[in-house]
Design a protein around this motif. Structure first.
Motif, PDB file in Angstrom:
ATOM      1  N   ARG A  85     -49.305  16.450  27.867  1.00 47.42           N
ATOM      2  CA  ARG A  85     -50.749  16.655  27.730  1.00 47.42           C
ATOM      3  C   ARG A  85     -51.183  16.505  26.271  1.00 47.42           C
ATOM      4  NH1 ARG A  85     -54.803  18.553  30.774  1.00 47.42           N
ATOM      5  NH2 ARG A  85     -53.352  19.005  32.470  1.00 47.42           N
ATOM      6  N   GLU A  86     -50.399  17.029  25.355  1.00 50.87           N
ATOM      7  CA  GLU A  86     -50.721  16.896  23.930  1.00 50.87           C
ATOM      8  C   GLU A  86     -50.871  15.420  23.557  1.00 50.87           C
ATOM      9  OE1 GLU A  86     -51.200  19.083  21.490  1.00 50.87           O
ATOM     10  OE2 GLU A  86     -50.635  20.977  22.412  1.00 50.87           O
ATOM     11  N   GLU A  89     -53.932  13.578  25.685  1.00 44.61           N
ATOM     12  CA  GLU A  89     -55.287  13.951  25.260  1.00 44.61           C
ATOM     13  C   GLU A  89     -55.607  13.442  23.863  1.00 44.61           C
ATOM     14  OE1 GLU A  89     -55.738  18.145  25.891  1.00 44.61           O
ATOM     15  OE2 GLU A  89     -56.021  17.877  28.065  1.00 44.61           O
ATOM     16  N   SER A  90     -54.604  13.314  23.021  1.00 45.96           N
ATOM     17  CA  SER A  90     -54.832  12.750  21.701  1.00 45.96           C
ATOM     18  C   SER A  90     -55.000  11.235  21.769  1.00 45.96           C
ATOM     19  CB  SER A  90     -53.665  13.101  20.769  1.00 45.96           C
ATOM     20  OG  SER A  90     -53.820  12.465  19.512  1.00 45.96           O
ATOM     21  N   SER A  93     -58.456   9.714  23.517  1.00 46.94           N
ATOM     22  CA  SER A  93     -59.602  10.466  23.000  1.00 46.94           C
ATOM     23  C   SER A  93     -60.620   9.515  22.385  1.00 46.94           C
ATOM     24  CB  SER A  93     -59.137  11.460  21.929  1.00 46.94           C
ATOM     25  OG  SER A  93     -58.641  10.765  20.792  1.00 46.94           O
ATOM     26  N   ARG A 181     -56.767   9.634  31.587  1.00 49.95           N
ATOM     27  CA  ARG A 181     -56.151  10.938  31.313  1.00 49.95           C
ATOM     28  C   ARG A 181     -55.741  11.618  32.612  1.00 49.95           C
ATOM     29  NH1 ARG A 181     -60.357  11.456  27.378  1.00 49.95           N
ATOM     30  NH2 ARG A 181     -61.569  12.762  28.811  1.00 49.95           N
TER      31      ARG A 181
END
Length: 206
Positions: A85-86, A89-90, A93, A181
């Motif tokens: 997820r880190e 999501e980065s 974005s 995502r």
């Protein structure tokens, strides 16, 4: 005035760094040597003291961009309880979408690389294989399934970023990123696998 070896090395690094940014913004053929050296704060004559050709610079800039991408991924995968997820999501974005110059080299330059000689394609092959390996460690199942899931996730992330950058509709662009995502994060992850910040599985993990 004669330039010291240390200064020459710093100048070369500056040119490579600047080239990596400009190539991702404009493409390989959209950047001339004069523009490049001017952006780096150097003269055209200094170019050929460091590089035999523009193609050699392209190779060096791609290599550096891929290495920086590895470092960014390792930093994201090495923190938090949910490394996938880190990363997702980065990567998916609005900030990354709008940052062409320092963004992902695969999204920014893969189409360019497809038209270059083997050395550049080799740099991308090694980088993409490494990215697949990092993602595969976060996927469940056997080796074949993990690799398949990782390839699909990487392709979805890179493709979504390319499409989100290509449209002139802000809402559609955000929809593309959000859908990607959800798609990548819907894949079951392997909770027992954690990255140690260097792209390696945590101690005791295969």
């Amino acid at each position: 005035m004669r330039v010291s070896r240390e200064q020459a090395a710093r100048n070369r690094d500056r040119v490579v760094e600047t080239a990596g940014h400009l190539f991702r913004e404009r493409g390989f053929d959209g950047v001339g040597i004069d523009d490049l050296m001017g952006a780096a704060g150097l003269t055209r004559g200094g170019f050929y003291k460091s590089f035999p050709s523009k193609e050699a610079l392209i190779e060096a800039a791609c290599c550096q961009a891929v290495e920086r991408s590895h470092e960014t991924w390792d930093g994201l995968l090495g923190r938090g309880e949910d490394p996938l997820r880190e990363l997702v999501e980065s990567y998916l974005s609005g900030l990354h979408r709008d940052n062409l110059a320092s963004g992902c080299p695969y999204a920014g330059l893969a189409a360019e690389a497809s038209r270059r000689p083997s050395p550049v394609k080799g740099i991308f092959r090694e980088g993409i294989e490494a990215a697949i390996g990092k993602l595969a460690r976060l996927m469940p199942g056997g080796a074949i399934r993990r690799r398949d899931e990782a390839i699909a996730a990487l392709a979805g992330m890179v493709g979504a970023l390319v499409l989100a950058r290509a449209v002139d509709d802000a809402h559609l662009s955000e929809e593309i990123l959000a859908a990607a995502r959800r798609s990548v994060l819907a894949r079951p992850s392997n909770p027992s696998t954690r990255d140690d910040g260097r792209g390696q599985p945590a101690e005791g993990q295969a």
